[in-house]
Design an enzyme around this catalytic site. Structure first.
Site, PDB file in Angstrom:
ATOM      1  N   MET A  30       0.878  -1.180  -0.067  1.00 17.26           N
ATOM      2  CA  MET A  30      -0.016   0.190  -0.016  1.00 17.26           C
ATOM      3  C   MET A  30       0.947   1.118   0.015  1.00 17.26           C
ATOM      4  O   MET A  30       0.533   2.063   0.421  1.00 17.26           O
ATOM      5  CB  MET A  30      -0.672   0.103   1.321  1.00 17.26           C
ATOM      6  CG  MET A  30      -1.875  -1.078   1.126  1.00 17.26           C
ATOM      7  SD  MET A  30      -3.427  -0.930   1.769  1.00 17.26           S
ATOM      8  CE  MET A  30      -2.741  -0.600   3.702  1.00 17.26           C
ATOM      9  N   HIS A  37       9.656  -3.435   3.052  1.00 18.04           N
ATOM     10  CA  HIS A  37       9.136  -3.620   1.461  1.00 18.04           C
ATOM     11  C   HIS A  37      10.093  -4.131   0.651  1.00 18.04           C
ATOM     12  O   HIS A  37      10.123  -4.889  -0.184  1.00 18.04           O
ATOM     13  CB  HIS A  37       8.235  -2.424   1.256  1.00 18.04           C
ATOM     14  CG  HIS A  37       7.063  -2.150   1.978  1.00 18.04           C
ATOM     15  ND1 HIS A  37       7.064  -0.901   2.818  1.00 18.04           N
ATOM     16  CD2 HIS A  37       5.774  -2.944   2.042  1.00 18.04           C
ATOM     17  CE1 HIS A  37       5.520  -0.835   3.401  1.00 18.04           C
ATOM     18  NE2 HIS A  37       5.078  -2.007   2.690  1.00 18.04           N
TER      19      HIS A  37
HETATM   20  O1  PAF Z   1      -0.059  -5.607   3.751  1.00 19.85           O
HETATM   21  C1  PAF Z   1      -0.560  -4.890   3.005  1.00 19.85           C
HETATM   22  O2  PAF Z   1       0.093  -3.762   2.661  1.00 19.85           O
HETATM   23  C2  PAF Z   1      -2.008  -4.726   2.403  1.00 19.85           C
HETATM   24  O3  PAF Z   1      -2.860  -5.657   3.257  1.00 19.85           O
HETATM   25  C3  PAF Z   1      -1.655  -5.765   0.966  1.00 19.85           C
HETATM   26  C4  PAF Z   1      -1.515  -7.065   1.244  1.00 19.85           C
HETATM   27  C5  PAF Z   1      -0.944  -4.880   0.202  1.00 19.85           C
HETATM   28  C6  PAF Z   1      -3.347  -5.554   0.470  1.00 19.85           C
HETATM   29  O4  PAF Z   1      -3.856  -4.403   0.145  1.00 19.85           O
END
Ligand code: PAF
EC number: 6.3.2.1
Length: 282
Positions: A30, A37
């Site tokens: 997100m 990430h």
């Molecule tokens: O973990 C996240 O950032 C969100 O829940 C995801 C997996 C991208 C789904 O919107």
């Protein structure tokens, strides 16, 4: 790194990659990216020739409109981090692109979602499963990468993949922490200075609880001590502390020998909701 904004564009990109015999890795996010990430991107890069990251603040998984509004959005900074980390394509759709019509489908993951995040954020996992299913259909990845900080989300997504026979593998990567132990999270950037200073308490409490589990302290006592420790810091409000089976996520009343136990904590700190967990062998 190619920037894709349409579902058709993503589908065409991944079709071409698959036809060329490439392995496709997907990192759904997100945005408001951090080292956690980037670790997912790097893990995907090590195993796949094509690494597609998605950035989409998914409205259907927020049960609180204010939380959705305040969710950090820094698309340019995110894009600048992804290419050097090994991302080959970035999918950044609009809400209208992902939801061209109102979704009526609802997922129910039974006991897996009646606890912890699912219990405290009604509809959250239905929204996660909806958007993740869309991304899986559009990107057709061989592997998809998720962080273990969202322990319950990983369990739900694995269940989704099994139930709907998605032909892909879920890879769960360890939580990345700041030097003081705070689990990296996009929400951390919303912490003001006093809240940020108090934040490491979450992980400290979990570590103490893990040591208690190893010593055989009963789950109810571990839970009560953890909640009381967090409550001593006035900036914190505990939402839940769970001592649960790491696979089924069901709360434990005692430990079986060698059982993997997950300790999950959710708390509000200066208006920001934080979660963290540790896994321990009882
Ligand atoms: O973990 C996240 O950032 C969100 O829940 C995801 C997996 C991208 C789904 O919107």
């Amino acid at each position: 790194m190619q920037i894709l904004t349409t579902a058709a564009g993503l589908h065409a990109y991944t079709e071409q990659a698959r036809q060329a015999g490439h392995r496709v890795g997907l990192v759904p996010t997100m945005g408001a990216l951090h080292a956690g990430h980037l670790q997912l991107v790097q893990a995907a890069r090590a195993e796949c020739n094509e690494v597609i990251a998605s950035i989409f603040v998914n409205p259907t998984q927020f049960n609180n409109a204010e939380d959705f509004r305040l969710y950090p959005r820094v698309p340019e900074a995110d894009a600048a981090l992804l290419a050097p980390a090994g991302c080959t394509a970035l999918f950044v759709p609009s809400v209208a692109e992902m939801y061209s019509q109102t979704t009526v489908l609802r997922f129910d993951f039974g006991a897996l979602e009646r606890v912890m995040e699912g219990a405290h954020r009604p509809g959250h996992f239905s929204g996660v499963a909806t958007v993740v299913s869309k991304l899986f259909h559009l990107a057709c990845p061989h592997r998809a990468y998720f962080g273990q900080k969202d322990w319950q989300q990983v369990a739900i997504v694995k269940q989704l993949v099994a139930d709907l026979s998605f032909d892909l593998e879920i890879v769960a990567c360890p939580t990345i922490r700041e030097a003081d132990g705070l689990a990296m999270s996009s929400r951390n950037r919303r912490l003001d200075a006093p809240a940020r200073a108090a934040a490491p308490l979450l992980y400290q409490v979990l570590q103490t609880a893990a040591a208690q589990v190893r010593r055989g302290v009963p789950p109810a006592q571990v839970q009560a001590i953890a909640e009381a420790s967090i409550a001593q810091e006035p900036l914190f409000t505990v939402e839940y502390m769970a001592v649960a089976d790491a696979q089924t996520l069901q709360p434990l009343t005692d430990y079986g020998a060698g059982r993997a136990v997950v300790l999950c904590l959710a708390a509000h700190l200066g208006g920001v909701r934080l979660i963290d967990n540790v896994v321990v062998e009882a």
